[in-house]
Design a protein around this motif. Structure first.
Motif, PDB file in Angstrom:
ATOM      1  N   VAL A  98       6.625  -0.842  -0.044  1.00 52.03           N
ATOM      2  CA  VAL A  98       5.527  -1.577   0.574  1.00 52.03           C
ATOM      3  C   VAL A  98       5.102  -0.902   1.873  1.00 52.03           C
ATOM      4  N   VAL A  99       6.054  -0.434   2.654  1.00 46.32           N
ATOM      5  CA  VAL A  99       5.721   0.269   3.903  1.00 46.32           C
ATOM      6  C   VAL A  99       4.893   1.510   3.589  1.00 46.32           C
ATOM      7  N   LEU A 100       5.267   2.259   2.566  1.00 45.37           N
ATOM      8  CA  LEU A 100       4.520   3.456   2.186  1.00 45.37           C
ATOM      9  C   LEU A 100       3.100   3.088   1.751  1.00 45.37           C
ATOM     10  N   ILE A 101       2.976   2.061   0.925  1.00 48.42           N
ATOM     11  CA  ILE A 101       1.665   1.641   0.430  1.00 48.42           C
ATOM     12  C   ILE A 101       0.783   1.160   1.583  1.00 48.42           C
ATOM     13  N   ILE A 102       1.326   0.330   2.452  1.00 43.97           N
ATOM     14  CA  ILE A 102       0.538  -0.204   3.568  1.00 43.97           C
ATOM     15  C   ILE A 102       0.211   0.895   4.582  1.00 43.97           C
ATOM     16  N   SER A 103       1.137   1.837   4.777  1.00 42.01           N
ATOM     17  CA  SER A 103       0.864   2.956   5.685  1.00 42.01           C
ATOM     18  C   SER A 103      -0.326   3.770   5.195  1.00 42.01           C
ATOM     19  N   ARG A 104      -0.399   3.999   3.913  1.00 44.59           N
ATOM     20  CA  ARG A 104      -1.532   4.720   3.330  1.00 44.59           C
ATOM     21  C   ARG A 104      -2.830   3.964   3.607  1.00 44.59           C
ATOM     22  N   GLU A 105      -2.774   2.647   3.487  1.00 44.14           N
ATOM     23  CA  GLU A 105      -3.977   1.846   3.705  1.00 44.14           C
ATOM     24  C   GLU A 105      -4.451   1.947   5.149  1.00 44.14           C
ATOM     25  N   VAL A 169       3.411   3.545  -6.342  1.00 45.50           N
ATOM     26  CA  VAL A 169       3.758   4.368  -5.180  1.00 45.50           C
ATOM     27  C   VAL A 169       3.234   5.794  -5.368  1.00 45.50           C
ATOM     28  N   GLY A 170       3.421   6.350  -6.553  1.00 44.33           N
ATOM     29  CA  GLY A 170       2.935   7.710  -6.823  1.00 44.33           C
ATOM     30  C   GLY A 170       1.425   7.826  -6.670  1.00 44.33           C
ATOM     31  N   LEU A 171       0.703   6.866  -7.210  1.00 48.11           N
ATOM     32  CA  LEU A 171      -0.754   6.889  -7.089  1.00 48.11           C
ATOM     33  C   LEU A 171      -1.202   6.659  -5.647  1.00 48.11           C
ATOM     34  N   THR A 172      -0.408   5.928  -4.885  1.00 50.41           N
ATOM     35  CA  THR A 172      -0.693   5.741  -3.463  1.00 50.41           C
ATOM     36  C   THR A 172      -0.656   7.089  -2.750  1.00 50.41           C
ATOM     37  N   VAL A 173       0.360   7.882  -3.029  1.00 52.18           N
ATOM     38  CA  VAL A 173       0.498   9.202  -2.405  1.00 52.18           C
ATOM     39  C   VAL A 173      -0.625  10.132  -2.867  1.00 52.18           C
TER      40      VAL A 173
END
Length: 188
Positions: A98-105, A169-173
């Motif tokens: 979730v941190v990774l996804i929200i950081s991307r946002e 997560v992969g698609l977020t990156v």
């Protein structure tokens, strides 16, 4: 193109207004856990469908606006972010994901603000749209599946849910890289 408060833009605003209803249903504590999850999943499905509907109507009725280009992705981020943070609280997803996804946002939102200052609007990319759809589908599966198959979840369903988390997560990156690469002149 129209920038007034047209129907697609109103649908986007309505999606944002559904977030407190979703959170109340999921975390309010006034419903039994399975009913709570199913109710929240139903609200989330309706809100997610409104994402498709506002985009479809904007294109079909030629009502694409700068407001919609900016606010539609924000509405998605708020909806998905609220669901993901709630899922951490429920133990449905790892916090680091979730941190990774929200950081991307936050990163992409910051890029959009810089672009707006330079007179440009960065619309949602194809990768971002796919990412959002997979995130929404994953949330529906995990929340709804958690209600329908609470204790005896099949190993297959659990594995599919886990795969969906990793795919999100992969698609977020990938989508973050895509935005950064396509808009690298913003960093100069």
């Amino acid at each position: 193109m129209s920038d007034k408060m047209n129907l697609p833009n109103r649908i986007t605003i309505a999606r944002m207004c559904m977030i407190p209803l979703f959170l109340a249903a999921l975390l309010g504590g006034f419903l039994p856990p399975n009913v709570s999850r199913l109710s929240a999943t139903g609200i989330f499905i309706i809100a997610s469908a409104s994402d498709w509907l506002d985009g479809f109507l904007a294109r079909k009725m030629d009502l694409i606006s700068d407001f919609g280009k900016l606010m539609d992705p924000i509405a998605d981020k708020l909806l998905v972010g609220a669901a993901l943070v709630s899922m951490v609280q429920l133990g449905d997803i790892d916090a680091w994901m979730v941190v990774l996804i929200i950081s991307r946002e936050f990163l992409i939102s910051g890029m959009r603000l810089v672009a707006v200052e330079k007179g440009n609007v960065i619309a949602a990319s194809t990768w971002a749209k796919i990412k959002t759809a997979i995130q929404m589908l994953m949330i529906i599966m995990v929340l709804g599946g958690g209600a329908l198959l609470p204790e005896g979840q099949s190993q297959v369903f659990s594995a599919v849910c886990e795969l969906m988390k990793w795919l999100a997560v992969g698609l977020t990156v990938i989508s973050a890289y895509d935005y950064i690469y396509k808009n690298r002149e913003l960093f100069k």
